[in-house]
Scaffold this active site. Structure first.
Site, PDB file in Angstrom:
ATOM      1  N   LEU A 248       0.507  -2.979   8.848  1.00 20.44           N
ATOM      2  CA  LEU A 248      -0.228  -1.916   8.138  1.00 20.44           C
ATOM      3  C   LEU A 248      -1.359  -2.478   7.282  1.00 20.44           C
ATOM      4  CD1 LEU A 248       2.795   0.297   6.900  1.00 20.44           C
ATOM      5  CD2 LEU A 248       1.639   0.343   9.110  1.00 20.44           C
TER       6      LEU A 248
ATOM      7  N   TYR B 220     -14.892   1.641  10.837  1.00 22.57           N
ATOM      8  CA  TYR B 220     -13.438   1.724  10.649  1.00 22.57           C
ATOM      9  C   TYR B 220     -12.778   2.256  11.922  1.00 22.57           C
ATOM     10  CZ  TYR B 220      -8.895   3.159   8.801  1.00 22.57           C
ATOM     11  OH  TYR B 220      -7.548   3.337   8.601  1.00 22.57           O
TER      12      TYR B 220
ATOM     13  N   GLY C 229       0.816  -1.218   0.000  1.00 20.04           N
ATOM     14  CA  GLY C 229       0.000   0.000   0.000  1.00 20.04           C
ATOM     15  C   GLY C 229       0.846   1.263   0.000  1.00 20.04           C
TER      16      GLY C 229
ATOM     17  N   LYS D 296     -10.186  -0.019  14.297  1.00 22.63           N
ATOM     18  CA  LYS D 296      -8.812   0.359  14.627  1.00 22.63           C
ATOM     19  C   LYS D 296      -8.655   0.552  16.142  1.00 22.63           C
ATOM     20  CE  LYS D 296      -6.425   0.391  10.806  1.00 22.63           C
ATOM     21  NZ  LYS D 296      -5.192  -0.389  10.666  1.00 22.63           N
TER      22      LYS D 296
ATOM     23  N   ASP E  50       1.211  -8.947   1.421  1.00 18.47           N
ATOM     24  CA  ASP E  50       0.108  -8.108   0.947  1.00 18.47           C
ATOM     25  C   ASP E  50      -0.723  -8.894  -0.065  1.00 18.47           C
ATOM     26  OD1 ASP E  50      -0.099  -4.638   0.715  1.00 18.47           O
ATOM     27  OD2 ASP E  50      -1.425  -5.949  -0.437  1.00 18.47           O
TER      28      ASP E  50
END
Ligand code: UDP
Length: 319
Positions: A73, A146, A10, A150, A31
């Site tokens: 990540l 979201y 990303g 997190k 990924d």
């Protein structure tokens, strides 16, 4: 040193890979996505791209066991996902994060968890210090999934830290730069970028008085590296960003100016872009004291400089 970056394909991860490789480290990326943002690294003997998922436990464990430092990540990010596929957001960001933490704990490897300024929700009291409240809406409104996913990941990090895992959390504030996303999709900078380069009107949502603190990728990477390799970072959470606040209308005007574009500005309603289940954040500003004092990094790239580099890159790249 061997560094594993989940989600290294990303935007932030690919720049982090560049930075660790430039230091002479070995970088392993895990990924599921495209290799487009790291294709310039193909052929580098110290770069290893594993196209697989953090749900593939065998692969994940092999990589964690072999590396010295883990950047987690990998996540489902982007407003279109929060409102379009909340299940996937929660599954990847909560259950996937548990996989990473569990295995890092087993092998006692330091983890840096990439979190977000979204965890503060719409707390009206800016700037936000790391210990400030989360102010979010009802679970009936998908857009909060979201932020919550997190925040759950962060709670897991603190839980594992109590059990002895070295872990650091980084909360990113509107990071932008080359390779951010494809034109016209994702975040405001790439949406405006497509419009500005085609001389089309820039779609400013609402009155454009909502603000963000746009943080240039190089500043973000310096801080992210310090979170992983600096001292006194274990068990800590850091805002990563600039505290220079910019309205969306100012951003639109600045991009038009820097690109010498013929674009105008078109005000549109939020519903026409995101439907009715979205709620915008009026102001989002970090307190950057911890980043500056403990990580020793100040995000000092000006918006004009960062945007110039970003616009130049998007002009020349076939992205
Ligand atoms: N926005 C806008 N026009 C667009 C897309 C987004 O004015 O075409 C605004 C959006 O309402 C928000 C800001 O730009 O206030 C930043 O949106 P983005 O999706 O980049 O991420 P956010 O910072 O809200 O997570």
């Amino acid at each position: 040193m061997k560094v594993l970056i989940t989600g290294g394909g990303g935007f932030v991860g690919s720049h982090l890979a560049d930075a660790f490789l430039a230091r002479g480290d070995d970088v392993f990326i895990l990924d599921t996505g495209s290799v487009q943002k790291t294709r310039h690294l193909i052929g580098n003997q110290q770069f290893h791209y594993v196209r697989d998922s953090i749900f593939n436990i065998e692969i994940l464990e092999g990589l964690i066991a072999k590396c010295d430092l883990v950047y987690h990540l990998a996540a489902v990010v982007g407003v279109e996902h929060y409102v379009g596929d909340p299940y996937e957001v929660l599954n990847v960001n909560v259950n996937g994060t548990q996989n990473v933490l569990k295995l890092a704990f087993k092998h006692q490897k330091k983890v840096v968890f990439g979190s977000t300024s979204e965890v503060y929700g719409r707390n009206p009291k800016v700037p936000w210090h790391e210990d400030d409240d989360r102010v979010v809406g009802s679970t009936r409104i998908d857009r909060w999934c979201y932020s919550t996913s997190k925040a759950v990941g962060e709670h897991f990090c603190f839980g594992y830290h109590r059990m002895g895992l070295p872990v650091t959390i980084t909360r990113y504030f509107n990071v932008y730069g080359p390779r951010l996303d494809k034109l016209d999709v994702g975040r405001i900078i790439t949406i405006f970028m497509g419009q500005v380069l085609r001389n089309e009107p820039l779609t400013v949502i609402g009155d454009g008085e909502q603000t963000r603190c746009f943080t240039y990728i190089d500043d973000c990477i310096r801080a992210t590296m310090a979170a992983g390799i600096g001292s006194n970072t274990d068990g800590e959470v850091f805002n990563i960003g600039t505290n220079v606040e910019t309205t969306i209308l100012e951003l639109a005007k600045t991009m038009i100016d820097i690109a010498s574009s013929k674009s105008t500005i078109r005000f549109v309603t939020q519903e026409s872009v995101y439907g009715t289940s979205y709620e915008d954040i009026p102001r989002r500003v970090p307190d950057t004291t911890k980043m500056e004092t403990i990580l020793g990094v100040k995000a000092d790239t000006s918006l004009r400089d960062g945007l110039s580099k970003t616009i130049d890159w998007f002009r020349s790249a076939n992205f």
